[in-house]
Scaffold this motif. Sequence first.
Motif, PDB file in Angstrom:
ATOM      1  N   UNK A 165       0.822  -1.213   0.000  1.00  0.00           N
ATOM      2  CA  UNK A 165       0.000   0.000   0.000  1.00  0.00           C
ATOM      3  C   UNK A 165       0.857   1.264   0.000  1.00  0.00           C
ATOM      4  N   UNK A 166       1.903   1.294   0.831  1.00  0.00           N
ATOM      5  CA  UNK A 166       2.755   2.483   0.921  1.00  0.00           C
ATOM      6  C   UNK A 166       3.819   2.534  -0.170  1.00  0.00           C
ATOM      7  N   UNK A 167       4.224   1.362  -0.687  1.00  0.00           N
ATOM      8  CA  UNK A 167       5.188   1.249  -1.790  1.00  0.00           C
ATOM      9  C   UNK A 167       6.496   1.993  -1.515  1.00  0.00           C
ATOM     10  N   UNK A 168       7.214   1.674  -0.420  1.00  0.00           N
ATOM     11  CA  UNK A 168       8.559   2.254  -0.263  1.00  0.00           C
ATOM     12  C   UNK A 168       9.540   1.713  -1.295  1.00  0.00           C
ATOM     13  N   UNK A 169       9.238   0.568  -1.870  1.00  0.00           N
ATOM     14  CA  UNK A 169      10.048   0.015  -2.950  1.00  0.00           C
ATOM     15  C   UNK A 169       9.158  -0.856  -3.817  1.00  0.00           C
ATOM     16  N   UNK A 170       9.636  -1.122  -5.024  1.00  0.00           N
ATOM     17  CA  UNK A 170       8.897  -1.944  -5.977  1.00  0.00           C
ATOM     18  C   UNK A 170       9.841  -2.982  -6.567  1.00  0.00           C
ATOM     19  N   UNK A 171       9.270  -3.871  -7.340  1.00  0.00           N
ATOM     20  CA  UNK A 171      10.092  -4.856  -8.043  1.00  0.00           C
ATOM     21  C   UNK A 171      11.027  -4.126  -9.009  1.00  0.00           C
ATOM     22  N   UNK A 172      12.292  -4.577  -9.056  1.00  0.00           N
ATOM     23  CA  UNK A 172      13.377  -4.019  -9.868  1.00  0.00           C
ATOM     24  C   UNK A 172      14.064  -2.837  -9.194  1.00  0.00           C
ATOM     25  N   UNK A 173      13.589  -2.382  -8.026  1.00  0.00           N
ATOM     26  CA  UNK A 173      14.301  -1.350  -7.282  1.00  0.00           C
ATOM     27  C   UNK A 173      15.500  -1.966  -6.567  1.00  0.00           C
ATOM     28  N   UNK A 174      16.542  -1.178  -6.391  1.00  0.00           N
ATOM     29  CA  UNK A 174      17.705  -1.586  -5.606  1.00  0.00           C
ATOM     30  C   UNK A 174      17.578  -0.924  -4.231  1.00  0.00           C
ATOM     31  N   UNK A 175      17.500  -1.735  -3.180  1.00  0.00           N
ATOM     32  CA  UNK A 175      17.272  -1.224  -1.839  1.00  0.00           C
ATOM     33  C   UNK A 175      18.338  -1.763  -0.896  1.00  0.00           C
ATOM     34  N   UNK A 176      18.422  -1.137   0.267  1.00  0.00           N
ATOM     35  CA  UNK A 176      19.319  -1.574   1.339  1.00  0.00           C
ATOM     36  C   UNK A 176      18.478  -1.747   2.592  1.00  0.00           C
ATOM     37  N   UNK A 177      18.354  -2.973   3.053  1.00  0.00           N
ATOM     38  CA  UNK A 177      17.565  -3.299   4.241  1.00  0.00           C
ATOM     39  C   UNK A 177      18.490  -3.942   5.263  1.00  0.00           C
ATOM     40  N   UNK A 178      18.662  -3.269   6.401  1.00  0.00           N
ATOM     41  CA  UNK A 178      19.494  -3.804   7.480  1.00  0.00           C
ATOM     42  C   UNK A 178      20.900  -4.148   6.955  1.00  0.00           C
ATOM     43  N   UNK A 179      21.497  -3.173   6.225  1.00  0.00           N
ATOM     44  CA  UNK A 179      22.858  -3.305   5.663  1.00  0.00           C
ATOM     45  C   UNK A 179      22.956  -4.397   4.597  1.00  0.00           C
ATOM     46  N   UNK A 180      21.854  -4.862   4.076  1.00  0.00           N
ATOM     47  CA  UNK A 180      21.843  -5.826   2.975  1.00  0.00           C
ATOM     48  C   UNK A 180      21.348  -5.105   1.731  1.00  0.00           C
TER      49      UNK A 180
END
Length: 485
Positions: A165-180
Amino acid sequence: MESPLFAFPLASAVLFVIIDLTLWQWVDARHLRWKMLVRLVLFALFSASLMDGGLSPLFPVPEGFTPARHTLATLLAIVWWLFGARTLTALAVVILEPRIGGKGHLLQDLMGALFFLIAVVGAAAYILDIPVKGLLATSGAVAIILGLAVQSTLGDVFSGIVLNATKPFRVDDVICVDDIEGKVIEIDWRSTYLLTSAGSMVVIPNAMAAKTRIVNLTRPGHFYAVTLTIELPVRLRPSLVLDSLEKALQGCRELLAKPKGGAVVKNSGLRSVEYEVTGYVKSRDRRGAVRNQLYDLIYRQLAASEPLRQEQLLSKPSSRQSAVLNSVGALRMLNDEARGGLENFMHLKSFAVGTVVLHQGVVPDALMIVESGVMTVAVERPEGWCEVGRMGPGEVMGETGFIDHTPTLARFTAMSECMVYCIARADLDPWLDEHSEIRGALAGLARYRAQARATMLQQYKPADQVQSGFLHWLRRRVSRVEPPQ
């Protein structure tokens, strides 16, 4: 006259269901809107067949039917509810497709589950005549028991709903979650799947992703940060080190002018000071190459700075001119005797910011070696001056005047305060006659720069405009007419 299509309404209803299943499986998914339109038409025909056969999905099957016909009618009435739920789910997908881009499956699955739950309850209440209140009460108690048993799983499911619902990221985005750090390849009911740069798969529960800090490296997508950490001895004065780091940032042409990069003191200890250097690039794929280039530029600028130069002179007896000659790749082959002779002809000059050190189209009368600072190299084009490169400590200018006495192909301007050693042609020509290998090295440098300039200008060559319109068509037709013999 009765239509042949509804002469056998129950058989026609079965036929419509088979046609729908067949078309939905075999028609290409790219024609989703046409498939949806066909499904709506088939659902309408299926409903009309049931009505024509004396059935209503809102009432139980009449008692006057034979056992076989009664069983078939009951199944078809239940199928009507399921068919309607599937049609509503597909319609929701078509409506939401422009928003989710065909990649958000969790919301589609939840809506489909809700529609089918309503269809099952409706079929039980209207077709099978089962008391819904008792069924809902029993299912509610079972739901509570199951909810307690799968509490963590439900947490992941509802966290997935929030993320969709909030969409902080989507498929094909490059993200960093907990240093990953990784590329999002799928978001399902429970987890988010990341593909790291090492090629490994990382599965992050949605509950964890919803609670931790998420850094989206893809959006807004205007620029990407390149950050370096440099640790230097505490005896080096920070202001001089920061000046060298700023010059290294200026010397990297791929870094964006806006937002502007910078260098700061990150941490200080008893033996060392930690500096953080940050710049911004336009493409995320260029971060690694720019990072390596920055490390090299920082090393050269620090080596050309006064504190490190004095330290090198104290640790190893040598002149300032010798240190500069050692930084020039084309002159490193010189022995101590030849280097000592060349040092006598070197004269140090200072250039302020914006000063043109060497004009384009001028035959150089001296060989110039940058000791410190940043030079910008530009060529003149019809639309104005175009930057083709930047130079730092240890790089040479004016080599064409000693090879074939041709003018320079570019203009060299001081981008920061620069210290440059100059060797006059009258002093250097006799010395080059004794060291032909140096002349060959300078000739190779001149050829390399000419090729690099040609390649760079080819990138800025405007594309040929394709003429169109009636006048262009008329000229082309007239030009094809051959003159009479």
